[in-house]
Design an enzyme around this catalytic site. Structure first.
Site, PDB file in Angstrom:
ATOM      1  N   ALA A   1      -2.159   2.426  -4.547  1.00 39.35           N
ATOM      2  CA  ALA A   1      -1.551   3.763  -4.519  1.00 39.35           C
ATOM      3  C   ALA A   1      -1.608   4.327  -3.099  1.00 39.35           C
ATOM      4  O   ALA A   1      -1.141   3.689  -2.175  1.00 39.35           O
ATOM      5  CB  ALA A   1      -2.244   4.662  -5.536  1.00 39.35           C
TER       6      ALA A   1
ATOM      7  N   VAL B   1       0.859  -1.181   0.000  1.00 36.98           N
ATOM      8  CA  VAL B   1       0.000   0.000   0.000  1.00 36.98           C
ATOM      9  C   VAL B   1       0.891   1.226   0.000  1.00 36.98           C
ATOM     10  O   VAL B   1       1.896   1.279   0.706  1.00 36.98           O
ATOM     11  CB  VAL B   1      -0.910   0.020   1.249  1.00 36.98           C
ATOM     12  CG1 VAL B   1      -1.845   1.230   1.207  1.00 36.98           C
ATOM     13  CG2 VAL B   1      -1.702  -1.273   1.373  1.00 36.98           C
ATOM     14  N   CYS B   2       0.536   2.195  -0.820  1.00 32.62           N
ATOM     15  CA  CYS B   2       1.212   3.492  -0.831  1.00 32.62           C
ATOM     16  C   CYS B   2       2.718   3.293  -1.089  1.00 32.62           C
ATOM     17  O   CYS B   2       3.106   2.544  -1.978  1.00 32.62           O
ATOM     18  CB  CYS B   2       0.923   4.217   0.482  1.00 32.62           C
ATOM     19  SG  CYS B   2       1.251   5.990   0.484  1.00 32.62           S
ATOM     20  N   THR B   3       3.565   3.915  -0.279  1.00 32.72           N
ATOM     21  CA  THR B   3       5.006   3.815  -0.507  1.00 32.72           C
ATOM     22  C   THR B   3       5.591   2.480  -0.064  1.00 32.72           C
ATOM     23  O   THR B   3       6.798   2.261  -0.188  1.00 32.72           O
ATOM     24  CB  THR B   3       5.747   4.951   0.230  1.00 32.72           C
ATOM     25  OG1 THR B   3       5.410   4.892   1.626  1.00 32.72           O
ATOM     26  CG2 THR B   3       5.362   6.306  -0.343  1.00 32.72           C
TER      27      THR B   3
END
Length: 208
Positions: free
Chosen positions: A148, A98-100
């Protein structure tokens, strides 16, 4: 089915908790909070979380979920974490981020030459780490699924739930959570928020 939710100091809580709420409940799912050791881990907003197992103890999880962090550049230096990701990925059914969190997968060599998504402010770094960067909200490539930004973690987890237990089961999970997002503002991407807000995030939230 052993699902490893990865912990490390500075992770973003919702990146972890959103997918956890989606994936941990169905019969047969055994969630684990895994970290380098069993000491309390503190997320980037200060929430303490206690691991239930360690990297050394959990060596063959079926699914791995890696949250991101507002301190993601520092997280990339955690070699015990990226080494574990590199070691367990070959035997997972699914590896997710998830995300970074995708930058950690890339650092571990999991995303080399593969399409993946991440937080918009980390796209350049993800590309430098060898991934083919997508701007899609969720990207599925073989046995890897990436989401993202923070809220995309729930979308990612629902797509993963559909692949694990079927679309009807994923819909039931969504309904049980009453996941029906209707945000009060239309400012969830740089394109929608505009240059002033985007610059403020780049300068004040994510480290350069």
């Amino acid at each position: 089915m052993d699902i490893a939710f990865v912990l490390y100091d500075g992770f973003t809580a919702l990146d972890l908790i959103g997918p956890y709420e989606v994936l941990a409940g169905p019969p047969g799912a055994t969630p684990h909070f895994v970290a380098a050791d069993r000491g309390t881990v503190v997320c980037d907003s200060g929430l303490p979380v206690r691991p239930t197992t360690t990297f050394a103890e959990l060596t063959r999880p079926d699914i791995v979920v890696v949250p991101g962090s507002s301190q993601w550049r520092t997280a990339l230096e955690r070699t015990e974490l990226t080494s574990w990701l590199a070691a367990v990925h070959p035997t997972t059914t699914w590896t997710a981020s998830v995300c970074t969190g995708s930058t950690l997968l890339a650092k571990a060599g999991v995303l080399t030459g593969r399409p993946a998504t991440t937080h918009w402010a980390a796209r350049d770094a993800l590309a430098e780490l060898g991934a083919q960067v997508s701007t899609d909200r969720v990207v599925v490539d073989g046995d890897v699924i990436t989401g993202a930004g923070v809220s995309a973690g729930i979308d990612m987890a629902l797509q993963l739930a559909a692949r694990l237990w079927g679309e009807d089961s994923a819909k039931l999970i969504q309904l049980a959570l009453e996941y029906d997002p209707q945000p009060p503002f239309d400012a969830g991407s740089p394109e929608k928020a505009g240059p002033e807000l985007t610059a403020a995030i780049r300068e004040g939230v994510l480290p350069a």
